[in-house]
Write a protein that holds these residues in place. Structure first.
Motif, PDB file in Angstrom:
ATOM      1  N   SER A   1      -2.847 -93.938 -55.670  1.00  0.00           N
ATOM      2  CA  SER A   1      -2.987 -92.691 -55.702  1.00  0.00           C
ATOM      3  C   SER A   1      -1.376 -91.796 -55.009  1.00  0.00           C
ATOM      4  O   SER A   1      -1.336 -90.831 -55.040  1.00  0.00           O
ATOM      5  CB  SER A   1      -3.912 -91.955 -54.825  1.00  0.00           C
ATOM      6  OG  SER A   1      -3.894 -92.747 -53.276  1.00  0.00           O
ATOM      7  N   VAL A   2      -0.748 -92.813 -54.390  1.00  0.00           N
ATOM      8  CA  VAL A   2       0.566 -92.410 -53.943  1.00  0.00           C
ATOM      9  C   VAL A   2       1.953 -93.057 -54.612  1.00  0.00           C
ATOM     10  O   VAL A   2       2.879 -92.724 -54.219  1.00  0.00           O
ATOM     11  CB  VAL A   2       0.609 -92.455 -52.247  1.00  0.00           C
ATOM     12  CG1 VAL A   2      -0.718 -91.893 -51.667  1.00  0.00           C
ATOM     13  CG2 VAL A   2       0.616 -94.037 -52.067  1.00  0.00           C
ATOM     14  N   LYS A   3       1.548 -93.930 -55.346  1.00  0.00           N
ATOM     15  CA  LYS A   3       2.619 -94.780 -55.953  1.00  0.00           C
ATOM     16  C   LYS A   3       3.614 -93.680 -56.596  1.00  0.00           C
ATOM     17  O   LYS A   3       3.175 -92.857 -57.495  1.00  0.00           O
ATOM     18  CB  LYS A   3       2.115 -95.950 -56.815  1.00  0.00           C
ATOM     19  CG  LYS A   3       3.198 -96.913 -57.270  1.00  0.00           C
ATOM     20  CD  LYS A   3       2.264 -98.138 -57.846  1.00  0.00           C
ATOM     21  CE  LYS A   3       1.160 -98.770 -57.101  1.00  0.00           C
ATOM     22  NZ  LYS A   3       0.557-100.032 -57.800  1.00  0.00           N
TER      23      LYS A   3
ATOM     24  N   GLN B   1       7.695 -91.750 -45.921  1.00  0.00           N
ATOM     25  CA  GLN B   1       8.120 -90.662 -46.688  1.00  0.00           C
ATOM     26  C   GLN B   1       7.385 -90.177 -47.672  1.00  0.00           C
ATOM     27  O   GLN B   1       6.968 -91.047 -48.602  1.00  0.00           O
ATOM     28  CB  GLN B   1       9.497 -91.114 -47.246  1.00  0.00           C
ATOM     29  CG  GLN B   1      10.313 -89.863 -48.048  1.00  0.00           C
ATOM     30  CD  GLN B   1      10.581 -88.583 -46.956  1.00  0.00           C
ATOM     31  OE1 GLN B   1      11.318 -89.038 -45.741  1.00  0.00           O
ATOM     32  NE2 GLN B   1      10.244 -87.426 -47.434  1.00  0.00           N
ATOM     33  N   MET B   2       6.802 -88.993 -47.499  1.00  0.00           N
ATOM     34  CA  MET B   2       5.783 -88.393 -48.672  1.00  0.00           C
ATOM     35  C   MET B   2       6.485 -87.183 -49.228  1.00  0.00           C
ATOM     36  O   MET B   2       6.850 -86.325 -48.862  1.00  0.00           O
ATOM     37  CB  MET B   2       4.677 -87.858 -47.779  1.00  0.00           C
ATOM     38  CG  MET B   2       3.968 -89.036 -46.924  1.00  0.00           C
ATOM     39  SD  MET B   2       2.460 -88.669 -46.017  1.00  0.00           S
ATOM     40  CE  MET B   2       3.349 -87.499 -44.856  1.00  0.00           C
ATOM     41  N   ASN B   3       6.744 -87.444 -50.675  1.00  0.00           N
ATOM     42  CA  ASN B   3       7.344 -86.488 -51.804  1.00  0.00           C
ATOM     43  C   ASN B   3       6.314 -86.040 -52.473  1.00  0.00           C
ATOM     44  O   ASN B   3       5.130 -86.685 -52.577  1.00  0.00           O
ATOM     45  CB  ASN B   3       8.583 -87.013 -52.323  1.00  0.00           C
ATOM     46  CG  ASN B   3       9.594 -87.582 -51.421  1.00  0.00           C
ATOM     47  OD1 ASN B   3       9.628 -87.008 -50.253  1.00  0.00           O
ATOM     48  ND2 ASN B   3      10.225 -88.613 -51.791  1.00  0.00           N
TER      49      ASN B   3
ATOM     50  N   GLU C   1      -4.589 -82.810 -51.779  1.00  0.00           N
ATOM     51  CA  GLU C   1      -5.342 -83.833 -51.710  1.00  0.00           C
ATOM     52  C   GLU C   1      -5.074 -84.921 -50.852  1.00  0.00           C
ATOM     53  O   GLU C   1      -5.685 -85.799 -50.470  1.00  0.00           O
ATOM     54  CB  GLU C   1      -6.138 -84.812 -53.109  1.00  0.00           C
ATOM     55  CG  GLU C   1      -5.001 -84.934 -53.739  1.00  0.00           C
ATOM     56  CD  GLU C   1      -4.714 -83.656 -55.061  1.00  0.00           C
ATOM     57  OE1 GLU C   1      -4.663 -82.475 -54.745  1.00  0.00           O
ATOM     58  OE2 GLU C   1      -4.434 -83.860 -56.176  1.00  0.00           O
ATOM     59  N   ASP C   2      -3.670 -84.830 -50.445  1.00  0.00           N
ATOM     60  CA  ASP C   2      -3.076 -85.654 -49.567  1.00  0.00           C
ATOM     61  C   ASP C   2      -3.177 -85.370 -48.092  1.00  0.00           C
ATOM     62  O   ASP C   2      -2.836 -85.803 -47.230  1.00  0.00           O
ATOM     63  CB  ASP C   2      -1.472 -85.722 -49.740  1.00  0.00           C
ATOM     64  CG  ASP C   2      -1.145 -86.605 -51.104  1.00  0.00           C
ATOM     65  OD1 ASP C   2      -0.238 -85.918 -51.694  1.00  0.00           O
ATOM     66  OD2 ASP C   2      -1.661 -87.394 -51.422  1.00  0.00           O
ATOM     67  N   THR C   3      -3.817 -84.109 -47.957  1.00  0.00           N
ATOM     68  CA  THR C   3      -4.299 -83.639 -46.662  1.00  0.00           C
ATOM     69  C   THR C   3      -5.323 -84.599 -46.009  1.00  0.00           C
ATOM     70  O   THR C   3      -6.196 -84.999 -46.510  1.00  0.00           O
ATOM     71  CB  THR C   3      -4.980 -82.174 -46.723  1.00  0.00           C
ATOM     72  OG1 THR C   3      -4.089 -81.370 -47.113  1.00  0.00           O
ATOM     73  CG2 THR C   3      -5.540 -81.749 -45.314  1.00  0.00           C
ATOM     74  N   ALA C   4      -4.920 -85.344 -44.614  1.00  0.00           N
ATOM     75  CA  ALA C   4      -5.587 -86.037 -43.879  1.00  0.00           C
ATOM     76  C   ALA C   4      -4.989 -86.270 -42.460  1.00  0.00           C
ATOM     77  O   ALA C   4      -3.787 -86.155 -42.466  1.00  0.00           O
ATOM     78  CB  ALA C   4      -5.958 -87.316 -44.733  1.00  0.00           C
TER      79      ALA C   4
END
Length: 127
Positions: free
Chosen positions: A63-65, A82-84, A89-92
């Motif tokens: 899901s994050v690849k 590092q989140m781009n 739905e990445d809220t957590a």
């Protein structure tokens, strides 16, 4: 014992970027893998990414690849995520974890495999 402290969470708009950090202290030399997990309200904690502490191998959830990158600075005993291209739905709450099982050749993706955890940092992605 290994102590882990996360930082860098916050509120970001969809499509934006954010970097969270995890500072490790204590018996860090015993660490084999460092991982990031996340837990959204009402959901189970899930694997996000992991990195070998004494090497360069990295692992990602599907899901994050391609959007998230895990890295480390051994001199600072710190792991980064590092989140781009963030999505709502990445809220957590994002948790850093350490796995000291020396026999493990590949990073585990299960919560139970990690024996040290940070307190978590909230990441909220707005529409």
């Amino acid at each position: 014992q290994v102590q882990l402290v996360e930082s860098g969470g916050g509120l970001v708009q969809a499509g934006g970027s954010l970097r969270v950090s995890c500072a490790a202290s204590g018996r860090t030399f015993s660490t084999n893998f460092m991982g990031w997990f996340r837990q959204a309200p009402g959901k189970e904690r899930e694997f996000v990414a992991a990195i070998r502490w004494s090497g360069d191998s990295t692992y990602y959830a599907d899901s994050v690849k391609g959007r998230f990158t895990i890295s480390k600075d051994n001199a600072k005993n710190t792991v980064y995520l590092q989140m781009n291209s963030l999505k709502p739905e990445d809220t957590a709450v994002y948790y850093c974890a350490a796995d000291s099982a020396r026999y493990r050749l590949y990073a585990a993706t299960t919560v139970g495999a990690y024996n040290y955890w940070g307190q978590g940092t909230q990441v909220t992605v707005s529409i």
